[in-house]
Design a protein around this motif. Structure first.
Motif, short mmCIF file in Angstrom:
data_model
loop_
_atom_site.label_atom_id
_atom_site.label_comp_id
_atom_site.label_asym_id
_atom_site.label_seq_id
_atom_site.Cartn_x
_atom_site.Cartn_y
_atom_site.Cartn_z
N SER A 53 0.85 -1.18 0.00
CA SER A 53 0.00 0.00 0.00
C SER A 53 0.88 1.23 0.00
O SER A 53 2.12 1.13 0.11
CB SER A 53 -0.86 -0.01 1.27
OG SER A 53 -1.66 -1.16 1.30
N SER A 54 0.25 2.40 -0.09
CA SER A 54 1.03 3.62 0.04
C SER A 54 1.57 3.72 1.47
O SER A 54 0.82 3.54 2.42
CB SER A 54 0.13 4.82 -0.28
OG SER A 54 0.63 5.95 0.38
N LYS A 56 2.19 6.22 3.02
CA LYS A 56 1.48 7.30 3.74
C LYS A 56 0.20 6.75 4.36
O LYS A 56 -0.21 7.16 5.44
CB LYS A 56 1.15 8.44 2.78
CG LYS A 56 2.36 9.27 2.45
CD LYS A 56 2.02 10.40 1.48
CE LYS A 56 3.30 10.99 0.90
NZ LYS A 56 3.18 11.38 -0.49
N ASN A 85 -3.53 -1.37 -5.64
CA ASN A 85 -3.55 -0.72 -6.97
C ASN A 85 -2.40 -1.24 -7.82
O ASN A 85 -1.58 -2.06 -7.36
CB ASN A 85 -3.50 0.81 -6.82
CG ASN A 85 -2.23 1.29 -6.11
OD1 ASN A 85 -1.33 0.50 -5.83
ND2 ASN A 85 -2.16 2.57 -5.82
N ARG A 91 5.21 -3.37 -7.39
CA ARG A 91 6.14 -3.52 -6.26
C ARG A 91 6.15 -4.98 -5.76
O ARG A 91 7.21 -5.54 -5.49
CB ARG A 91 5.73 -2.59 -5.11
CG ARG A 91 5.94 -1.12 -5.39
CD ARG A 91 5.38 -0.27 -4.24
NE ARG A 91 6.03 -0.54 -2.97
CZ ARG A 91 5.47 -0.35 -1.76
NH1 ARG A 91 4.22 0.09 -1.67
NH2 ARG A 91 6.13 -0.62 -0.67
N ASN A 114 -10.84 3.64 2.63
CA ASN A 114 -9.66 2.76 2.71
C ASN A 114 -8.71 2.98 1.54
O ASN A 114 -7.50 2.91 1.69
CB ASN A 114 -10.15 1.30 2.73
CG ASN A 114 -9.06 0.31 3.10
OD1 ASN A 114 -8.19 0.62 3.91
ND2 ASN A 114 -9.12 -0.86 2.51
N1 COA Z 1 2.74 1.95 -3.04
C1 COA Z 1 3.52 3.02 -2.76
N2 COA Z 1 3.18 4.27 -3.05
C2 COA Z 1 2.02 4.45 -3.68
C3 COA Z 1 1.17 3.41 -4.01
C4 COA Z 1 1.57 2.11 -3.66
N3 COA Z 1 0.80 1.04 -3.91
N4 COA Z 1 0.07 3.88 -4.61
C5 COA Z 1 0.24 5.21 -4.67
N5 COA Z 1 1.41 5.56 -4.11
C6 COA Z 1 1.97 6.90 -3.94
C7 COA Z 1 2.01 7.68 -5.20
O1 COA Z 1 3.20 7.43 -5.88
C8 COA Z 1 1.92 9.09 -4.70
O2 COA Z 1 3.18 9.46 -4.16
P1 COA Z 1 3.64 10.99 -4.07
O3 COA Z 1 2.71 11.67 -3.12
O4 COA Z 1 5.03 10.89 -3.53
O5 COA Z 1 3.52 11.50 -5.46
C9 COA Z 1 0.97 8.99 -3.55
O6 COA Z 1 1.08 7.62 -3.09
C10 COA Z 1 -0.44 9.30 -3.89
O7 COA Z 1 -0.83 8.52 -5.00
P2 COA Z 1 -2.35 8.29 -5.35
O8 COA Z 1 -2.46 7.36 -6.50
O9 COA Z 1 -3.05 9.63 -5.47
O10 COA Z 1 -2.85 7.51 -4.08
P3 COA Z 1 -3.93 7.96 -3.03
O11 COA Z 1 -3.36 8.96 -2.10
O12 COA Z 1 -5.21 8.22 -3.73
O13 COA Z 1 -4.06 6.57 -2.20
C11 COA Z 1 -3.97 4.19 -2.20
C12 COA Z 1 -4.59 5.41 -2.80
C13 COA Z 1 -4.77 3.00 -2.69
C14 COA Z 1 -2.54 4.08 -2.66
C15 COA Z 1 -3.99 4.30 -0.66
O14 COA Z 1 -5.25 4.69 -0.22
C16 COA Z 1 -3.61 2.99 0.00
O15 COA Z 1 -2.46 2.57 -0.05
N6 COA Z 1 -4.54 2.34 0.67
C17 COA Z 1 -4.30 1.03 1.27
C18 COA Z 1 -5.05 0.93 2.50
C19 COA Z 1 -4.80 -0.39 3.18
O16 COA Z 1 -3.85 -1.10 2.97
N7 COA Z 1 -5.72 -0.68 4.09
C20 COA Z 1 -5.67 -1.80 4.92
C21 COA Z 1 -6.09 -3.03 4.27
S1 COA Z 1 -7.81 -3.38 4.37
#
Ligand code: COA
Ligand code: ZN
Length: 315
Positions: A53-54, A56, A85, A91, A114
């Motif tokens: 996941s991200s 962040k 995603n 990755r 989420n």
């Molecule tokens: N891994 C690492 N970084 C990722 C990523 C991934 N899978 N997907 C997106 N990013 C990064 C982007 O590169 C971008 O980086 P930057 O700010 O340095 O440019 C940033 O995250 C935002 O990208 P974006 O596509 O706009 O993502 P978002 O902020 O809309 O978040 C998800 C979407 C899906 C990536 C995020 O909500 C997420 O990781 N959710 C997972 C939640 C989870 O695991 N929940 C528990 C399980 S039920």
């Protein structure tokens, strides 16, 4: 069900993903790896190692690559990773995961909370990921909030069936139905899993329960009754989605194994060894854990009769 006679059930460990993602304290990478390496020797069929996941969104699993590349791969154990995603899939594949575990929710609001996207966008991501992933790894689709949503409440059964149909149409052969915040009850579990297994008998279907309202083991027994053989569970009962208010731990692995063992099912898991691993968990996470068999011991445990109790044996 009472005549299991050694039938096989598969126990899939999720503590290092579902569990660690919601911990307050970052579990150091080396400690994650050491724990996974110990779990690999317990007879579990699959370990969900991390999520791509991200960082962040899920800072506790920001070391996904290092963990995935650092663990020892033991034959007979599948090593999976959660993927939200396309970026996450790339990755994960770069680390040679055995299974890509795609995730989306049955309810629109939890999907947005989420994953920061709507359900249709998640389906769009899945459609791009599956052809890419399939050549290199198994693909599982995890459907969160399948038994109820903390924002929307009831999720209709037809919604779950519609989404499973979409997954099957994409060529996905494994599906997990996830009770993200412990809203499921055993009657509902029988109804929904029964319908899915009847409609798609070839699908590998996993039950993923959280014990938030104390119904986790009852739900697992209900799923088993209608033919589910794959169960996610979390060592010590850790777990929870950080984006689902009120979320708490998964069904506890050692409690689930203990229940299935005592019912005569073959889990493949060495319970005593698993309990040994679970015993180290409170020190690792810095708090008590909800698992019960670790505290009570297996049902075979016996205590010496107190000396002052008359046994009825003639003196
Ligand atoms: N891994 C690492 N970084 C990722 C990523 C991934 N899978 N997907 C997106 N990013 C990064 C982007 O590169 C971008 O980086 P930057 O700010 O340095 O440019 C940033 O995250 C935002 O990208 P974006 O596509 O706009 O993502 P978002 O902020 O809309 O978040 C998800 C979407 C899906 C990536 C995020 O909500 C997420 O990781 N959710 C997972 C939640 C989870 O695991 N929940 C528990 C399980 S039920
Ligand atoms: Zn979960």
């Amino acid at each position: 069900m009472s005549n299991a006679a050694g039938s096989r059930v598969f126990i899939q460990e999720v503590a290092v993903r579902d569990g660690f993602q919601i911990e307050q304290r970052f579990v150091p990478t080396e400690e994650k790896i050491a724990l996974i390496d110990r779990l690999s020797r317990c007879g579990l069929s699959k370990i969900e190692v991390t999520s791509f996941s991200s960082p962040k969104a899920i800072p506790m699993l920001a070391d996904a690559e290092a963990v995935m590349r650092g663990i020892e791969r033991v034959e007979g154990v599948e090593y999976a990773a959660l993927v939200p995603n396309l970026r996450g899939c790339e990755r994960a594949l770069s680390c040679n995961v055995d299974e890509i575990n795609l995730v989306m929710s049955a309810s629109e609001s939890h999907n947005r909370a989420n994953l920061a996207m709507g359900c249709d966008d998640s389906l769009g991501q899945f459609a791009r990921i599956v052809p890419l992933a399939r050549a290199h790894a198994a693909v599982n689709a995890s459907l969160s909030t399948a038994f109820g949503c903390p924002f929307e409440g009831i999720v209709p059964k037809r919604r779950v069936l519609e989404l499973v149909a979409r997954f099957v149409d994409m060529g996905i052969a494994r599906v997990s139905l996830c009770d993200t915040t412990g809203m499921a009850n055993p009657a509902q579990v029988e109804d929904i899993f029964g319908a899915v297994l009847r409609q798609w008998p070839e699908l590998q279907v996993t039950a993923h329960f959280h014990n938030t309202r104390g119904m986790g083991l009852a739900n697992a027994a209900a799923a088993l009754r209608v033919g589910v053989n794959y169960f996610d569970a979390s060592l010590g009962g850790l777990g929870g989605c950080p984006f689902a208010p009120g979320a708490t731990g998964n069904v506890c692995t050692e409690d689930l194994v203990h229940m299935f063992d005592s019912m005569g099912w073959n889990t493949g898991v060495d319970l005593i060894r698993l309990l040994g691993v679970a015993a180290g968990l409170p020190a690792l996470v810095g708090h008590d854990i909800p698992g019960q068999v670790l505290k009570a011991g297996p049902w075979t445990r016996r205590y010496p009769l107190p000396a002052n109790v008359c046994t009825g044996t003639p003196a």
